[in-house]
Design an enzyme around this catalytic site. Structure first.
Site, mmCIF file in Angstrom:
data_model
loop_
_atom_site.group_PDB
_atom_site.id
_atom_site.type_symbol
_atom_site.label_atom_id
_atom_site.label_comp_id
_atom_site.label_asym_id
_atom_site.label_seq_id
_atom_site.Cartn_x
_atom_site.Cartn_y
_atom_site.Cartn_z
ATOM 1 N N THR A 60 0.827 -1.200 0.000
ATOM 2 C CA THR A 60 0.000 0.000 0.000
ATOM 3 C C THR A 60 0.866 1.256 0.000
ATOM 4 O OG1 THR A 60 -0.171 0.035 2.420
ATOM 5 C CG2 THR A 60 -1.861 -1.190 1.221
ATOM 6 N N ASP A 61 0.242 2.362 -0.424
ATOM 7 C CA ASP A 61 0.955 3.632 -0.477
ATOM 8 C C ASP A 61 0.542 4.523 0.695
ATOM 9 O OD1 ASP A 61 -1.560 4.643 -1.152
ATOM 10 O OD2 ASP A 61 -1.066 4.897 -3.268
ATOM 11 N N ALA A 62 0.951 5.765 0.674
ATOM 12 C CA ALA A 62 0.660 6.695 1.763
ATOM 13 C C ALA A 62 -0.835 6.959 1.923
ATOM 14 C CB ALA A 62 1.405 8.009 1.544
ATOM 15 N N ILE A 92 -3.878 2.687 -0.040
ATOM 16 C CA ILE A 92 -4.386 1.814 -1.103
ATOM 17 C C ILE A 92 -3.208 1.144 -1.808
ATOM 18 C CG2 ILE A 92 -6.533 3.086 -1.438
ATOM 19 C CD1 ILE A 92 -5.311 4.436 -3.846
#
Length: 146
Positions: free
Chosen positions: A27-29, A32
């Site tokens: 996941t990213d910041a 998601i």
């Protein structure tokens, strides 16, 4: 462009499924799944499919063959999140003498209520370990004619 497949959002259109649980590291910041991870999901399903049909990728390598990705395409429909259990639906789509295409559908949910999160296609060539183009293995060419 070699891409000639339009993947559908209907799970019934795919011959193989593989489940994956989304890891936090993917996941990213924003919380998601980062877009680059979808190709890794496709690859994991593709390797599982090859094992399922009795021709694991290790067999290819032992025969001196590789199947490099020549093109890839992904349509992102809904975001995936940490701990989602996704199902990657896969179908062998188009086969020529030296290339093959696979179509993918990524869903989340139960069998009676699956939500499409992404569709995609990968186009593969066939080369020797030395990188020279060669024909596909006969068993794969035969699968493409079914």
């Amino acid at each position: 462009m070699r891409l000639s497949v339009e993947p559908t959002t209907s799970p019934a259109d795919y011959e193989f499924t593989h489940q994956i649980r989304v890891r936090f590291v993917e996941t990213d910041a924003m919380g998601i799944v980062h877009h680059s991870n979808y190709l890794a999901y496709f690859e994991e399903a593709r390797v599982a499919f090859l094992a399922h049909v009795g021709h694991p990728f290790t067999e290819w390598r032992d025969a001196g063959l590789e199947s490099p990705v020549l093109e890839s395409f992904v349509t992102y429909r809904q975001p995936l999140h940490f701990d989602d259990v996704i199902t990657v639906h896969l179908s062998l789509a188009t086969v020529t003498r030296a290339t093959f295409q696979m179509a993918y559908l990524v869903t989340v949910g139960s069998d009676d209520e699956r939500l499409a999160h992404a569709t995609g296609v990968t186009v593969h060539g066939c080369t020797t370990n030395g990188g020279r183009p060669t024909r596909l293995p006969a068993w794969l060419a035969e699968m493409g004619t079914r």
